[in-house]
Design an enzyme around this catalytic site. Structure first.
Site, PDB file in Angstrom:
ATOM      1  N   HIS A 137     -40.119 -17.065  29.180  1.00 42.39           N
ATOM      2  CA  HIS A 137     -40.052 -18.119  30.183  1.00 42.39           C
ATOM      3  C   HIS A 137     -39.568 -17.602  31.530  1.00 42.39           C
ATOM      4  O   HIS A 137     -39.083 -16.474  31.656  1.00 42.39           O
ATOM      5  CB  HIS A 137     -39.145 -19.256  29.693  1.00 42.39           C
ATOM      6  CG  HIS A 137     -37.713 -18.849  29.435  1.00 42.39           C
ATOM      7  ND1 HIS A 137     -36.713 -19.024  30.365  1.00 42.39           N
ATOM      8  CD2 HIS A 137     -37.118 -18.289  28.348  1.00 42.39           C
ATOM      9  CE1 HIS A 137     -35.563 -18.592  29.862  1.00 42.39           C
ATOM     10  NE2 HIS A 137     -35.776 -18.145  28.646  1.00 42.39           N
ATOM     11  N   CYS A 193     -34.321 -15.497  23.577  1.00 39.83           N
ATOM     12  CA  CYS A 193     -35.619 -15.593  24.235  1.00 39.83           C
ATOM     13  C   CYS A 193     -35.693 -14.579  25.378  1.00 39.83           C
ATOM     14  O   CYS A 193     -34.697 -13.966  25.749  1.00 39.83           O
ATOM     15  CB  CYS A 193     -35.853 -17.014  24.756  1.00 39.83           C
ATOM     16  SG  CYS A 193     -36.039 -18.228  23.424  1.00 39.83           S
TER      17      CYS A 193
END
Length: 262
Positions: A162, A181
């Site tokens: 992201h 992440c």
């Protein structure tokens, strides 16, 4: 100084360990894929054995490690909602709410019960961990933890790639700051490359959608393979070797965990 003091036999062992990792993957990656090198904290878009994009990345902390992944990127979410994992709720959000009761409101994070109804944070007892049973959803926007875009793929660990509002972290030498992440610098370039074969999603339309602020999921027409690998040593030409800190201690020698030793 710590890196210079690693002996040649230890470095040779690190090269042998990583050569085996690379041999296991050789010839299996395909013609077009995304590679995330965890110790190198970088992302590469590869096409026909050539790196066409290289991005600085932020990967998981020592106590919140980014996992090894073998999957396919099948969805891009523009202006994503962020649903806080239970681990972050317990470790980060609940302690923050005890210090500042307005934290959720100021961060545009809304609370939802298991039945889907919205819950007023002021009705929750933050002195306990009971809040972990609720869903914490942050609205899209500039302050969203994923900023403009989220890159999705099936993963047993639920990780994804992201954007981030904390762009300053990309300037650090040691980029192990996430909860597992992967944050990607200049991620819009990567997303444009991923969506190349998806009709209607050129760079202009992608940027316009970001500006709209609307949450839009996009299915990738030709899902792109993505591999999260642990490669801490490699050659970039005759007599030239790159080494990285063995951040998660997977190379078998304590001397290679330079960051954690400091």
């Amino acid at each position: 100084y710590a890196a210079m003091n690693v002996s040649a036999p230890i470095r040779l062992g690190q090269l042998q360990t990583n050569l085996q990792r690379l041999r296991e993957r050789a010839g299996t990656l395909g013609n077009r894929y995304v590679l995330v090198d965890i110790p190198g904290a970088q992302v590469e878009a590869v096409e026909n054995d050539r790196v066409v994009l290289r991005h600085t990345a932020i990967v998981g902390k020592i106590d919140r490690q980014t996992p090894i992944v073998n999957s396919k990127i099948n969805e891009i979410i523009v202006n994503p909602y962020w649903n806080a994992p239970v681990s972050i709720v317990r470790k980060d959000i609940i302690p923050l709410m005890r210090k500042d009761p307005n934290y959720l409101k100021d961060s545009h994070i809304r609370l939802f019960a298991p039945d889907g109804s919205e819950v007023d944070p002021m009705t929750v007892d933050w002195s306990t961990d009971d809040a972990a049973k609720y869903r914490f959803r942050q609205d899209p926007g500039a302050g969203n933890a994923m900023a403009s875009v989220k890159i999705n793929f099936p993963s047993p660990d639920g990780v994804y790639m992201h954007d981030t509002p904390q762009q300053s972290l990309f300037g650090k030498m040691m980029r192990f700051d996430s909860s597992g992440c992967v944050r990607v610098q200049n991620v819009r370039d990567l997303v444009t490359w991923i969506l190349r074969d998806t009709p209607g999603w050129n760079r202009q339309h992608f940027e316009a959608t970001i500006k709209s602020g609307e949450n839009v999921p996009v299915q990738v027409t030709n899902p792109v393979p993505v591999y999260f690998l642990y490669v801490s040593a490699w050659s970039t030409g005759p007599g030239v070797v790159q080494f990285r800190d063995d951040i998660y201690g997977l190379d078998g020698a304590n001397e290679l965990q330079i960051t954690s030793a400091l």
